[in-house]
Design an enzyme around this catalytic site. Structure first.
Site: not given
Ligand code: BV8
Length: 227
Positions: A172, A111
């Site tokens: 994640t 990302h």
């Molecule tokens: C793409 C940059 C095509 C910003 C980021 C409908 C259905 C399905 C998919 C889609 C849809 N509509 C659109 C899509 C696609 C979309 C997507 O998935 N949307 C989702 C929201 C529905 N994806 C895209 O657009 C991607 N591109 O699909 O292109 C393609 C596909 C395949 C091949 C070629 C082309 C692009 C996505 C990139 C977006 N940019 N980041 C920035 O970072 O500044 S994403 C952003 O979310 C971050 O990168 C982050 O890492 C990522 C995922 O979030 P997590 O890392 O999981 O973080 P989160 O807070 O959610 O969870 C944290 C976890 O840690 C929790 O579970 C928590 O319990 C745990 N935790 C907390 N503390 C601790 C812990 N665990 C252990 N110890 C702790 N102490």
């Protein structure tokens, strides 16, 4: 004994104990901002200065001396050191450089990276540590993959997943694709799949082994069983 191919997917949770906030703890509002305003190309075009202000804030935050790798990052670096970089690959969704700071070498930032910017005209990517002044150069954008943009190095990622023996997902929530789909590929490759997280992710049913707790504790403990 052949050394296994280990692919680790990390998300914001691995950096939570290092002081960087995760994405979805605050019900979808990230650092108080709407993801659609600051993590989409449309949001950037609508208000580039606001998006640069947001990433300038995150870039400064990452370089705060109090933000350091935690035991989970160090355990991953040690695993790579022990087994060799050709056997351990980190695919991170995170844009921080805590894996690098901990000593990991074989990393794919799918990302993008907070400490790099990209020239939209030339495509050139450079290391960048200061605030970006959009008024000075309107072609410079954060080297970040926003929602709707194509993640980086997907060829290398699919290639690594085609040979994986262990797929370990750390910190994640399984909200974002294509990253959240990698475990399905690992299962098709008959790899061992392990989820290490604070709580069950949306993908939890796809993992054979699930260990819950804070990354700084459960990651070193689990990786010790592999070395
Ligand atoms: C793409 C940059 C095509 C910003 C980021 C409908 C259905 C399905 C998919 C889609 C849809 N509509 C659109 C899509 C696609 C979309 C997507 O998935 N949307 C989702 C929201 C529905 N994806 C895209 O657009 C991607 N591109 O699909 O292109 C393609 C596909 C395949 C091949 C070629 C082309 C692009 C996505 C990139 C977006 N940019 N980041 C920035 O970072 O500044 S994403 C952003 O979310 C971050 O990168 C982050 O890492 C990522 C995922 O979030 P997590 O890392 O999981 O973080 P989160 O807070 O959610 O969870 C944290 C976890 O840690 C929790 O579970 C928590 O319990 C745990 N935790 C907390 N503390 C601790 C812990 N665990 C252990 N110890 C702790 N102490």
């Amino acid at each position: 004994m052949t050394i296994p191919k280990i692919v680790i997917l990390t998300g914001a949770g691995i950096s939570a104990e290092s002081g960087l906030s995760t994405f979805r703890a605050q019900n979808g509002l990230w650092e108080g901002y709407d993801v659609n305003d600051v993590a989409t190309y449309e949001g950037y075009i609508r208000n580039p200065t606001a998006v640069h202000d947001f990433y300038n804030m995150l870039r400064r935050k990452l370089q705060n001396p109090n933000v350091k790798p935690n035991a989970a990052h160090f355990a991953l670096a040690e695993l790579e050191q022990k087994l060799g970089s050709e056997h351990v690959l980190i695919i991170t969704q995170n844009v921080d450089n805590l894996h690098e700071q901990a000593g990991s070498k074989n990393i794919i930032h799918m990302h993008g990276e907070l400490l790099k910017v990209r020239n939209e005209k030339t495509g050139q990517i450079i290391d960048y540590f200061n605030d970006v002044n959009y008024q000075q150069n309107k072609f410079i954008r954060p080297h970040i993959v926003w929602f709707g943009e194509i993640p980086l190095q997907m060829e290398q990622i699919y290639d690594a997943l085609s040979q994986v023996d262990y797929f370990i997902s750390i910190g994640t929530s399984g909200n974002v694709y294509p990253a959240a789909g990698f475990v399905q590929i690992a299962n098709q490759m008959s790899a061992k799949t392990i989820e290490l997280n604070l709580e069950p992710s949306l993908d939890q049913s796809l993992f054979q082994t699930k260990i819950y707790g804070v990354a700084s504790k459960i990651v070193p403990n689990f990786l010790a069983t592999l070395i």
